[in-house]
Design an enzyme around this catalytic site. Structure first.
Site, PDB file in Angstrom:
ATOM      1  N   LYS A  59       0.863  -1.188   0.000  1.00  0.00           N
ATOM      2  CA  LYS A  59       0.000   0.000   0.000  1.00  0.00           C
ATOM      3  C   LYS A  59       0.897   1.235   0.000  1.00  0.00           C
ATOM      4  CE  LYS A  59      -4.404   0.725   2.317  1.00  0.00           C
ATOM      5  NZ  LYS A  59      -5.103   0.513   3.584  1.00  0.00           N
TER       6      LYS A  59
HETATM    7  O1  G3P Z   1      -7.773   1.465   5.345  1.00  0.00           O
HETATM    8  C1  G3P Z   1      -8.155   2.737   4.956  1.00  0.00           C
HETATM    9  C2  G3P Z   1      -9.565   3.153   5.284  1.00  0.00           C
HETATM   10  O2  G3P Z   1     -10.476   2.126   5.048  1.00  0.00           O
HETATM   11  C3  G3P Z   1      -9.707   3.833   6.619  1.00  0.00           C
HETATM   12  O3  G3P Z   1     -11.037   4.030   7.000  1.00  0.00           O
HETATM   13  O4  G3P Z   1     -12.740   4.715   8.663  1.00  0.00           O
HETATM   14  O5  G3P Z   1     -10.308   5.287   9.073  1.00  0.00           O
HETATM   15  O6  G3P Z   1     -11.615   6.454   7.308  1.00  0.00           O
HETATM   16  P1  G3P Z   1     -11.445   5.176   8.077  1.00  0.00           P
END
Ligand code: G3P
Length: 231
Positions: free
Chosen positions: A87
């Site tokens: 990533k």
């Molecule tokens: O892994 C990246 C993403 O899915 C993070 O989600 O909820 O922290 O915005 P969030």
């Protein structure tokens, strides 16, 4: 649409695999330390275990910000298992690293995508996956799903092979909308995956079926033994 868990929690991943619904996992530098704290294991060991549990892509994120550092970290991460996807953040340095990792035959998931132009550049640089962050756009009063839809359309227009991985999904409706607009993958927290199962009418319906069967005296479904067997 493939379903990924956005977690490093080994118990959650094992449970989702046991349900037969899990196609892959995404992690990030926020999620891995939570599992390190919970289990006392190191990041490499956790990623190895995730790859052992899940038969599918497992994203592991670099933390360098220069292209050389990201490339080196990417090589190390990719060594852990053939299913590791590196990533890389959506920056010019990140795209340089993406190009080099792609040349080495390593799959890259470009993360922190907040615009269609970023997704297009990531795909051109060689990303196998692009990750638009739906919930974080909604958080600032934007329309995260509209972004996913635009990326899907642009990729369709030009036959771009990179997969659209809808990330930062916060609730079941996000998952359904991601499927409706044609995202290739939805990655979600375990709590959202659990919620996808539930519908009150399923619970009511099951209760009624079981009560009716009980009322009927729980008739035996097994075939009665043949006369020769019963002798
Ligand atoms: O892994 C990246 C993403 O899915 C993070 O989600 O909820 O922290 O915005 P969030």
């Amino acid at each position: 649409m493939d379903i990924f868990l956005d977690t490093a929690n080994l118990e959650e991943i094992e449970q989702a695999v046991s349900w037969g619904v899990l196609d892959g996992v995404t992690t990030n530098p926020t999620l891995l330390p939570k599992e390190m704290e919970r289990t006392g294991k190191g990041p490499r060991e956790i990623l190895e275990e995730i790859c052992r549990i899940v038969d599918g892509p497992v994203s592991a994120e670099v933390v360098s910000t220069d292209a050389e550092g990201m490339f080196r970290e990417g090589l190390e991460l990719a060594e852990i298992h053939e299913n590791i996807v590196v990533k890389i953040p959506m920056t010019p340095e990140g795209m340089r690293a993406t190009k080099r990792l792609r040349q080495e035959g390593i799959a890259v998931n470009v993360t922190l995508i907040f615009s269609p132009s970023q997704a297009l550049l990531a795909a051109k640089a060689g990303a196998a996956f692009v990750s638009p962050f739906v919930g974080r756009i909604d958080d600032v009063s934007g329309d995260g799903m509209e972004l996913v839809s635009q990326i899907v359309q642009i990729f369709d227009n030009y036959g771009v092979e990179a997969e659209v991985l809808a990330a930062s999904l916060r609730h079941p409706r996000h998952v359904v909308e991601a499927a409706l607009v044609g995202a290739d993958i939805a990655t979600m927290p375990f709590s959202v995956l659990q919620k996808l199962f539930h519908h009150p009418l399923t619970d009511v319906g099951l209760e009624k079926f079981l009560a009716d069967w009980e009322k009927a005296g729980r008739p035996e479904i097994r075939t009665p033994p043949s006369p020769s067997e019963s002798r």
